[in-house]
Design a protein around this motif. Sequence first.
Motif, PDB file in Angstrom:
ATOM      1  N   GLY A  22      -6.613  -2.188   0.673  1.00 61.36           N
ATOM      2  CA  GLY A  22      -5.730  -3.142  -0.002  1.00 61.36           C
ATOM      3  C   GLY A  22      -4.472  -2.405  -0.415  1.00 61.36           C
ATOM      4  O   GLY A  22      -4.512  -1.186  -0.617  1.00 61.36           O
ATOM      5  N   GLN A  23      -3.360  -3.137  -0.566  1.00 60.13           N
ATOM      6  CA  GLN A  23      -2.138  -2.490  -1.007  1.00 60.13           C
ATOM      7  C   GLN A  23      -2.339  -1.909  -2.394  1.00 60.13           C
ATOM      8  O   GLN A  23      -1.845  -0.858  -2.728  1.00 60.13           O
ATOM      9  N   ASN A  24      -3.080  -2.642  -3.225  1.00 60.88           N
ATOM     10  CA  ASN A  24      -3.393  -2.194  -4.587  1.00 60.88           C
ATOM     11  C   ASN A  24      -4.784  -2.703  -4.918  1.00 60.88           C
ATOM     12  O   ASN A  24      -4.952  -3.769  -5.521  1.00 60.88           O
ATOM     13  N   MET A  57       0.890  -1.189   0.000  1.00 64.16           N
ATOM     14  CA  MET A  57       0.000   0.000   0.000  1.00 64.16           C
ATOM     15  C   MET A  57       0.905   1.209   0.000  1.00 64.16           C
ATOM     16  O   MET A  57       1.579   1.506   0.949  1.00 64.16           O
ATOM     17  N   GLU A  58       0.838   1.931  -1.123  1.00 61.61           N
ATOM     18  CA  GLU A  58       1.580   3.169  -1.089  1.00 61.61           C
ATOM     19  C   GLU A  58       1.220   3.839   0.186  1.00 61.61           C
ATOM     20  O   GLU A  58       0.131   3.706   0.678  1.00 61.61           O
ATOM     21  N   ALA A  59       2.114   4.643   0.547  1.00 59.75           N
ATOM     22  CA  ALA A  59       1.792   5.520   1.670  1.00 59.75           C
ATOM     23  C   ALA A  59       0.445   6.112   1.387  1.00 59.75           C
ATOM     24  O   ALA A  59       0.034   6.259   0.297  1.00 59.75           O
ATOM     25  N   GLY A 104      -1.253  -8.526   0.954  1.00 58.84           N
ATOM     26  CA  GLY A 104      -0.062  -8.725   0.135  1.00 58.84           C
ATOM     27  C   GLY A 104      -0.029  -7.848  -1.093  1.00 58.84           C
ATOM     28  O   GLY A 104      -0.961  -7.086  -1.362  1.00 58.84           O
ATOM     29  N   CYS A 105       1.040  -7.942  -1.852  1.00 59.10           N
ATOM     30  CA  CYS A 105       1.199  -7.148  -3.067  1.00 59.10           C
ATOM     31  C   CYS A 105       2.133  -7.859  -4.050  1.00 59.10           C
ATOM     32  O   CYS A 105       3.183  -8.354  -3.650  1.00 59.10           O
ATOM     33  N   ASN A 106       1.693  -7.906  -5.331  1.00 61.93           N
ATOM     34  CA  ASN A 106       2.511  -8.568  -6.368  1.00 61.93           C
ATOM     35  C   ASN A 106       3.395  -7.596  -7.126  1.00 61.93           C
ATOM     36  O   ASN A 106       4.193  -8.004  -7.962  1.00 61.93           O
ATOM     37  N   ASN A 107       3.190  -6.303  -6.838  1.00 64.31           N
ATOM     38  CA  ASN A 107       4.053  -5.329  -7.503  1.00 64.31           C
ATOM     39  C   ASN A 107       5.400  -5.375  -6.786  1.00 64.31           C
ATOM     40  O   ASN A 107       5.440  -5.644  -5.595  1.00 64.31           O
ATOM     41  N   MET A 108       6.451  -5.129  -7.459  1.00 63.54           N
ATOM     42  CA  MET A 108       7.776  -5.157  -6.819  1.00 63.54           C
ATOM     43  C   MET A 108       8.420  -3.790  -6.995  1.00 63.54           C
ATOM     44  O   MET A 108       9.484  -3.667  -7.594  1.00 63.54           O
ATOM     45  N   CYS A 109       7.723  -2.747  -6.446  1.00 64.12           N
ATOM     46  CA  CYS A 109       8.330  -1.423  -6.543  1.00 64.12           C
ATOM     47  C   CYS A 109       9.689  -1.515  -5.841  1.00 64.12           C
ATOM     48  O   CYS A 109       9.776  -2.024  -4.722  1.00 64.12           O
ATOM     49  N   SER A 110      10.692  -1.003  -6.506  1.00 62.17           N
ATOM     50  CA  SER A 110      12.071  -1.302  -6.059  1.00 62.17           C
ATOM     51  C   SER A 110      12.398  -0.722  -4.686  1.00 62.17           C
ATOM     52  O   SER A 110      13.320  -1.185  -4.030  1.00 62.17           O
ATOM     53  N   PHE A 111      11.658   0.264  -4.217  1.00 64.58           N
ATOM     54  CA  PHE A 111      11.949   0.898  -2.915  1.00 64.58           C
ATOM     55  C   PHE A 111      11.151   0.275  -1.771  1.00 64.58           C
ATOM     56  O   PHE A 111      11.358   0.633  -0.620  1.00 64.58           O
ATOM     57  N   CYS A 112      10.274  -0.682  -2.069  1.00 64.23           N
ATOM     58  CA  CYS A 112       9.254  -1.062  -1.090  1.00 64.23           C
ATOM     59  C   CYS A 112       9.499  -2.414  -0.427  1.00 64.23           C
ATOM     60  O   CYS A 112       9.843  -3.386  -1.080  1.00 64.23           O
ATOM     61  N   VAL A 113       9.274  -2.479   0.888  1.00 61.16           N
ATOM     62  CA  VAL A 113       9.462  -3.729   1.633  1.00 61.16           C
ATOM     63  C   VAL A 113       8.197  -4.567   1.693  1.00 61.16           C
ATOM     64  O   VAL A 113       8.254  -5.752   2.033  1.00 61.16           O
ATOM     65  N   VAL A 114       7.066  -3.978   1.358  1.00 63.05           N
ATOM     66  CA  VAL A 114       5.778  -4.643   1.581  1.00 63.05           C
ATOM     67  C   VAL A 114       5.689  -6.041   0.961  1.00 63.05           C
ATOM     68  O   VAL A 114       5.251  -6.985   1.624  1.00 63.05           O
ATOM     69  N   PRO A 115       6.106  -6.241  -0.294  1.00 61.73           N
ATOM     70  CA  PRO A 115       6.000  -7.594  -0.844  1.00 61.73           C
ATOM     71  C   PRO A 115       6.798  -8.627  -0.029  1.00 61.73           C
ATOM     72  O   PRO A 115       6.430  -9.801   0.010  1.00 61.73           O
ATOM     73  N   PHE A 116       7.850  -8.167   0.683  1.00 63.60           N
ATOM     74  CA  PHE A 116       8.671  -9.090   1.471  1.00 63.60           C
ATOM     75  C   PHE A 116       8.072  -9.299   2.856  1.00 63.60           C
ATOM     76  O   PHE A 116       8.289 -10.324   3.486  1.00 63.60           O
ATOM     77  N   SER A 132      -5.197   2.913  -4.737  1.00 64.54           N
ATOM     78  CA  SER A 132      -5.255   2.575  -6.162  1.00 64.54           C
ATOM     79  C   SER A 132      -3.851   2.525  -6.745  1.00 64.54           C
ATOM     80  O   SER A 132      -2.897   2.973  -6.117  1.00 64.54           O
ATOM     81  N   HIS A 133      -3.744   1.921  -7.938  1.00 61.97           N
ATOM     82  CA  HIS A 133      -2.440   1.891  -8.619  1.00 61.97           C
ATOM     83  C   HIS A 133      -2.627   2.408 -10.037  1.00 61.97           C
ATOM     84  O   HIS A 133      -3.475   1.886 -10.783  1.00 61.97           O
ATOM     85  N   PRO A 134      -1.823   3.400 -10.449  1.00 64.76           N
ATOM     86  CA  PRO A 134      -2.019   4.029 -11.776  1.00 64.76           C
ATOM     87  C   PRO A 134      -1.980   3.037 -12.934  1.00 64.76           C
ATOM     88  O   PRO A 134      -2.664   3.228 -13.941  1.00 64.76           O
ATOM     89  N   ASN A 162      10.542   0.785 -10.729  1.00 66.42           N
ATOM     90  CA  ASN A 162       9.746  -0.367 -11.191  1.00 66.42           C
ATOM     91  C   ASN A 162       8.248  -0.142 -10.975  1.00 66.42           C
ATOM     92  O   ASN A 162       7.513  -1.035 -10.560  1.00 66.42           O
ATOM     93  N   ARG A 163       7.810   1.109 -11.303  1.00 71.64           N
ATOM     94  CA  ARG A 163       6.390   1.449 -11.099  1.00 71.64           C
ATOM     95  C   ARG A 163       5.532   1.043 -12.286  1.00 71.64           C
ATOM     96  O   ARG A 163       4.304   1.158 -12.240  1.00 71.64           O
ATOM     97  N   SER A 164       6.111   0.653 -13.389  1.00 70.68           N
ATOM     98  CA  SER A 164       5.349   0.127 -14.537  1.00 70.68           C
ATOM     99  C   SER A 164       4.427   1.130 -15.213  1.00 70.68           C
ATOM    100  O   SER A 164       3.409   0.742 -15.786  1.00 70.68           O
TER     101      SER A 164
HETATM  102  S1  SF4 Z   1       5.251  -2.821  -3.849  1.00 66.98           S
HETATM  103 FE1  SF4 Z   1       3.034  -2.768  -3.539  1.00 66.98          FE
HETATM  104  S2  SF4 Z   1       2.770  -1.906  -1.509  1.00 66.98           S
HETATM  105 FE2  SF4 Z   1       4.841  -1.401  -2.154  1.00 66.98          FE
HETATM  106  S3  SF4 Z   1       4.670   0.625  -3.097  1.00 66.98           S
HETATM  107 FE3  SF4 Z   1       4.494  -0.905  -4.735  1.00 66.98          FE
HETATM  108  S4  SF4 Z   1       2.288  -1.191  -4.959  1.00 66.98           S
HETATM  109 FE4  SF4 Z   1       2.611  -0.245  -2.975  1.00 66.98          FE
END
Ligand code: SF4
Length: 489
Positions: free
Chosen positions: A232-234, A1-3, A188-200, A285-287, A324-326
């Motif tokens: 939800g995270q997304n 979840m983005e901030a 959970g979250c399937n996005n792998m934004c490179s700065f984010c710990v949430v998927p881990f 939401s996710h863009p 890695n925001r896609s």
């Molecule tokens: S990896 Fe998921 S929770 Fe983390 S910033 Fe990206 S969309 Fe949000």
Amino acid sequence: MEATLLQPFLEKKHDESRQGEAFAPFQEDPIPYKKHFYIESYGCQMNFADSEIVASILKEAGFGATRNIEIADLILLNTCSIREKAEQTVRKRLTEFKKLKKAKPSTLVGVLGCMAARLKSRFLEEEKLVDLVVGPDAYRTLPQLISEADGGQRSVNVLLSREETYADIAPVRLNSNGISGFVSIMRGCNNMCSFCVVPFTRGRERSRAPQSIYDECQDLFREGFKEVTLLGQNVDSYHWMPDLSIEEKTGITKDHYNRQPVNFAQLLEIVALISPELRVRFSTSHPKDITDAVLHTIARHENICKYIHLPLQSGSTRVLQLMNRSYTREWYMAKVERIRELIPECGISSDIIAGFCTETEEEHQDTLSMMSLAKFDLSYMFFYSERPGTLAQRRYEDDIPLAVKKRRLQEIVDLQGRLSHESNKRDLGKSFKVLIEGNSKKSDQQWMGRTSQNKVIVFPKNEQQLQPGDYAWVQVKECTQATLIGSIL
Ligand code: SF4
């Protein structure tokens, strides 16, 4: 979840500087429990919603909730790991429990949430007074871990699950105003934004059965709640697929809404149809995933709030690729224009990270120009904090000097302040349907509530016998950067 956002509940967003919020049940529990737990939650709304699941599991196990840490037999910190500062806040708080444990050695201390999931058993090595380390998918094992710890065995369970959604656990509403309730729809979250710990720390995405979401929202409405926020995270990747393999195990697809595949637009409609009196919000939401179907559904239902939190993070396409925001700068702007085309009165807020790895001054200017183009009503803004184990930490050097990060962040904050004020000025003279949440902080002669666009508005009480939970039409007379000021029509 983005901030994430929404005065006042947005304040909950990853605000690592904020003191953990101690919980007490919405209504003091009449049952005299033999044992009591005290819980503080940090970070995003998802964590606060998880604490309500934890409270339900502990209640089942014979623990009552208390706000009085002195009498607690179990002290829990539900932690955030989104930035280094969030973890420092938790470590500092733990040191304050030393005296308590000394005074009552039988007291157990447990850490939950994302920091627990990130550090795992290392937490026990680094923090001697911690007895329990439990990750976001392992809360059902709390009673067992507590009895092990009672027996002197310090325990860890941070296993991530591909199925766990706690769908069958009715949250115990904590610290709620009895008007707005939070309902998690996925984990959970399937996005792998490179700065984010949430998927881990929160694992792979899984969507909760729509029937259980519908039931929880309906229960809240019956209890007098007038607003639900779907979490939800997304949320845009919410997708329920009736799974026959689960059918055998749980019989879950027997229920009406579980029989068909359900996406986020359909789930929004299912909840909106509970009652026109029930406001529906959602975050985040996710863009890259938000669809026209979601926008049309919002436009079709008056009670789905005209507000979208759409994290941007950076205005530079090159930096977005490193993150890695896609999506690209152009894609994001096209989404903002599409939202404004289909829902002209929609409020939009965002998240911005300043000073990401290798960000040039020009790319920082791209972020500022993007904010001005999108005219955000509000944003959550941070400078980049390198997180252990993330893609960015493994691949890129955190090369932007702290002073530059802070200066860029300040420029972003100053700009957002102007944009928020201009947005509020555009509302002068307009009238809005407001959900009254309670007295304004400044005076009990004033009501505080929020518009559908999620703006905070305060207005004088008048002869009408209104109560928190009532709707009122309010005309905007004045405004500040953060607040609209009006009078009841
Ligand atoms: S990896 Fe998921 S929770 Fe983390 S910033 Fe990206 S969309 Fe949000």
